[in-house]
Design an enzyme around this catalytic site. Structure first.
Site, short mmCIF file in Angstrom:
data_model
loop_
_atom_site.label_atom_id
_atom_site.label_comp_id
_atom_site.label_asym_id
_atom_site.label_seq_id
_atom_site.Cartn_x
_atom_site.Cartn_y
_atom_site.Cartn_z
CG ASP A 75 -2.04 1.03 1.08
OD1 ASP A 75 -3.00 0.73 0.35
OD2 ASP A 75 -1.94 2.12 1.66
CB SER A 76 1.51 3.96 -1.97
OG SER A 76 2.47 3.03 -2.40
#
Length: 198
Positions: A75-76
Protein backbone atom coordinates in the site's frame (compact mmCIF):
# COMPACT_ATOMS: atom_id res chain seq x y z
CA UNK A 1 11.37 -28.85 -1.38
CA UNK A 2 8.91 -26.97 -3.60
CA UNK A 3 8.82 -23.20 -3.88
CA UNK A 4 5.76 -21.73 -2.11
CA UNK A 5 3.17 -20.08 -4.32
CA UNK A 6 3.31 -16.29 -4.15
CA UNK A 7 0.16 -14.19 -4.54
CA UNK A 8 0.28 -10.43 -5.03
CA UNK A 9 -2.78 -8.96 -3.31
CA UNK A 10 -3.01 -6.02 -5.69
CA UNK A 11 -4.25 -4.98 -9.11
CA UNK A 12 -1.57 -2.27 -9.38
CA UNK A 13 0.11 -2.31 -12.78
CA UNK A 14 3.20 -0.67 -11.28
CA UNK A 15 3.64 -3.35 -8.60
CA UNK A 16 3.13 -6.12 -11.15
CA UNK A 17 5.69 -4.49 -13.46
CA UNK A 18 8.27 -4.34 -10.65
CA UNK A 19 7.88 -8.03 -9.82
CA UNK A 20 7.85 -9.01 -13.51
CA UNK A 21 11.06 -7.07 -14.19
CA UNK A 22 12.71 -8.69 -11.14
CA UNK A 23 11.84 -12.17 -12.46
CA UNK A 24 9.47 -13.06 -9.60
CA UNK A 25 6.82 -15.71 -10.32
CA UNK A 26 3.43 -14.87 -8.77
CA UNK A 27 -0.32 -14.72 -9.27
CA UNK A 28 -2.10 -11.36 -8.89
CA UNK A 29 -5.47 -11.05 -7.17
CA UNK A 30 -7.05 -7.85 -5.84
CA UNK A 31 -7.77 -7.81 -2.10
CA UNK A 32 -11.22 -6.64 -1.08
CA UNK A 33 -10.83 -4.60 2.11
CA UNK A 34 -12.43 -1.44 3.45
CA UNK A 35 -9.38 0.78 3.86
CA UNK A 36 -11.31 3.62 5.51
CA UNK A 37 -12.53 1.35 8.34
CA UNK A 38 -9.01 0.10 8.99
CA UNK A 39 -7.67 3.66 9.01
CA UNK A 40 -10.33 4.76 11.51
CA UNK A 41 -9.08 2.09 13.89
CA UNK A 42 -5.54 3.45 13.56
CA UNK A 43 -6.09 7.01 14.76
CA UNK A 44 -2.86 8.47 16.03
CA UNK A 45 -0.73 6.13 13.90
CA UNK A 46 1.93 7.56 11.59
CA UNK A 47 1.45 7.46 7.82
CA UNK A 48 4.08 4.71 7.53
CA UNK A 49 2.30 2.66 10.22
CA UNK A 50 -1.01 3.06 8.38
CA UNK A 51 0.52 2.02 5.06
CA UNK A 52 2.08 -1.02 6.74
CA UNK A 53 -1.22 -1.98 8.45
CA UNK A 54 -3.09 -1.69 5.15
CA UNK A 55 -0.45 -3.88 3.46
CA UNK A 56 -0.94 -6.53 6.14
CA UNK A 57 -4.74 -6.27 5.88
CA UNK A 58 -4.65 -6.78 2.10
CA UNK A 59 -2.45 -9.84 2.46
CA UNK A 60 -4.57 -11.28 5.29
CA UNK A 61 -7.74 -10.87 3.19
CA UNK A 62 -6.39 -13.35 0.64
CA UNK A 63 -4.20 -15.54 2.85
CA UNK A 64 -7.23 -17.06 4.59
CA UNK A 65 -8.51 -18.30 1.22
CA UNK A 66 -5.12 -19.55 -0.01
CA UNK A 67 -3.62 -21.32 3.00
CA UNK A 68 -0.66 -22.86 1.15
CA UNK A 69 0.42 -19.57 -0.43
CA UNK A 70 2.54 -16.67 0.71
CA UNK A 71 0.58 -13.47 0.10
CA UNK A 72 2.25 -10.13 -0.62
CA UNK A 73 0.22 -7.05 0.29
CA UNK A 74 1.34 -3.51 -0.48
CA UNK A 75 0.00 0.00 0.00
CA UNK A 76 1.03 3.62 -0.54
CA UNK A 77 -0.05 6.83 1.18
CA UNK A 78 0.61 10.44 0.24
CA UNK A 79 0.95 13.31 2.72
CA UNK A 80 1.50 16.94 1.74
CA UNK A 81 1.29 20.03 3.90
CA UNK A 82 0.31 17.87 6.88
CA UNK A 83 -2.74 16.59 4.98
CA UNK A 84 -3.38 13.03 3.81
CA UNK A 85 -4.47 12.48 0.20
CA UNK A 86 -6.29 9.49 -1.27
CA UNK A 87 -6.76 8.62 -4.93
CA UNK A 88 -8.62 11.40 -6.77
CA UNK A 89 -12.35 10.79 -7.13
CA UNK A 90 -12.69 12.80 -10.36
CA UNK A 91 -10.64 14.79 -12.84
CA UNK A 92 -11.64 18.01 -11.01
CA UNK A 93 -10.51 16.43 -7.72
CA UNK A 94 -7.17 15.53 -9.34
CA UNK A 95 -6.75 19.15 -10.46
CA UNK A 96 -7.37 20.31 -6.87
CA UNK A 97 -4.77 17.85 -5.57
CA UNK A 98 -2.21 19.10 -8.11
CA UNK A 99 -2.89 22.75 -7.21
CA UNK A 100 -2.33 21.88 -3.54
CA UNK A 101 0.87 19.94 -4.30
CA UNK A 102 2.33 22.80 -6.40
CA UNK A 103 5.56 24.03 -4.79
CA UNK A 104 5.26 21.58 -1.87
CA UNK A 105 7.01 18.41 -0.75
CA UNK A 106 4.97 15.21 -1.03
CA UNK A 107 5.80 12.42 1.39
CA UNK A 108 5.09 9.08 -0.25
CA UNK A 109 4.87 6.20 2.23
CA UNK A 110 5.04 2.75 0.61
CA UNK A 111 4.80 -0.49 2.56
CA UNK A 112 4.65 -4.22 1.98
CA UNK A 113 3.83 -7.32 4.03
CA UNK A 114 4.06 -11.10 3.59
CA UNK A 115 1.36 -13.22 5.21
CA UNK A 116 0.95 -16.99 5.34
CA UNK A 117 -2.32 -18.28 6.80
CA UNK A 118 -3.02 -16.01 9.76
CA UNK A 119 0.62 -15.12 10.39
CA UNK A 120 2.35 -11.98 9.19
CA UNK A 121 5.82 -13.29 8.35
CA UNK A 122 7.30 -9.90 7.49
CA UNK A 123 6.40 -6.24 6.94
CA UNK A 124 8.28 -3.08 6.05
CA UNK A 125 7.57 0.59 5.27
CA UNK A 126 9.66 3.24 3.54
CA UNK A 127 9.23 6.94 2.76
CA UNK A 128 10.30 9.06 -0.22
CA UNK A 129 10.14 12.85 -0.41
CA UNK A 130 9.12 14.30 -3.76
CA UNK A 131 9.67 18.02 -4.32
CA UNK A 132 6.90 19.33 -6.59
CA UNK A 133 7.81 22.31 -8.78
CA UNK A 134 5.45 25.27 -9.19
CA UNK A 135 2.70 24.03 -11.52
CA UNK A 136 0.87 26.44 -13.84
CA UNK A 137 -2.84 26.07 -14.59
CA UNK A 138 -1.95 25.49 -18.24
CA UNK A 139 0.41 22.66 -17.29
CA UNK A 140 -2.17 21.07 -14.94
CA UNK A 141 -4.84 21.13 -17.65
CA UNK A 142 -2.51 19.70 -20.29
CA UNK A 143 -1.20 17.10 -17.84
CA UNK A 144 -4.71 15.88 -17.01
CA UNK A 145 -5.59 15.83 -20.71
CA UNK A 146 -2.69 13.41 -21.20
CA UNK A 147 -2.82 11.36 -18.00
CA UNK A 148 -6.51 11.08 -17.03
CA UNK A 149 -8.01 8.55 -16.29
CA UNK A 150 -4.81 6.51 -15.74
CA UNK A 151 -3.79 8.60 -12.70
CA UNK A 152 -7.22 8.08 -11.10
CA UNK A 153 -5.79 4.80 -9.79
CA UNK A 154 -2.82 6.49 -8.09
CA UNK A 155 -2.30 8.36 -4.84
CA UNK A 156 -0.48 11.59 -5.60
CA UNK A 157 -2.02 11.90 -9.09
CA UNK A 158 1.09 10.73 -10.90
CA UNK A 159 2.77 7.84 -12.62
CA UNK A 160 6.50 8.46 -12.17
CA UNK A 161 7.22 6.11 -15.09
CA UNK A 162 5.11 8.34 -17.37
CA UNK A 163 4.42 12.09 -17.65
CA UNK A 164 4.17 12.34 -13.85
CA UNK A 165 7.95 12.74 -13.69
CA UNK A 166 7.39 16.31 -14.97
CA UNK A 167 5.75 17.30 -11.67
CA UNK A 168 9.00 17.15 -9.73
CA UNK A 169 12.22 19.11 -9.45
CA UNK A 170 13.85 16.65 -7.01
CA UNK A 171 13.14 13.27 -5.44
CA UNK A 172 14.76 12.02 -2.24
CA UNK A 173 14.30 8.30 -1.73
CA UNK A 174 14.26 4.90 -3.34
CA UNK A 175 12.84 4.67 -6.87
CA UNK A 176 10.86 1.53 -6.03
CA UNK A 177 9.25 3.23 -3.04
CA UNK A 178 8.16 6.00 -5.42
CA UNK A 179 6.73 3.35 -7.76
CA UNK A 180 4.61 2.03 -4.88
CA UNK A 181 6.46 -0.82 -3.18
CA UNK A 182 9.80 -1.07 -1.32
CA UNK A 183 11.05 -3.72 -3.74
CA UNK A 184 14.56 -4.45 -2.45
CA UNK A 185 13.38 -5.31 1.09
CA UNK A 186 10.54 -7.35 -0.47
CA UNK A 187 13.03 -9.36 -2.54
CA UNK A 188 15.15 -9.98 0.57
CA UNK A 189 12.10 -11.23 2.47
CA UNK A 190 11.11 -13.48 -0.45
CA UNK A 191 14.58 -15.04 -0.35
CA UNK A 192 14.20 -15.68 3.38
CA UNK A 193 10.82 -17.32 2.73
CA UNK A 194 12.24 -19.61 0.05
CA UNK A 195 10.34 -18.00 -2.83
CA UNK A 196 13.55 -16.76 -4.45
CA UNK A 197 16.99 -18.33 -4.56
CA UNK A 198 19.42 -16.87 -2.06
Amino acid sequence: MSTPQLILASKSASRRAMLDAAGVQYDAMPADIDERVIEQNLRGATSSEIAEALSVAKAVALAGKHLDALVLGSDSLVVAGGKRFDKPTSRDDAAEHLRFFSGQVIELHSAAALVRGETCEWSHADCARLHVRELSEVFIENYLEQEWPEISYTVGCFRIEAMGVQLFERIDGDQFTVLGMPLLPVLGALREQGVLLS
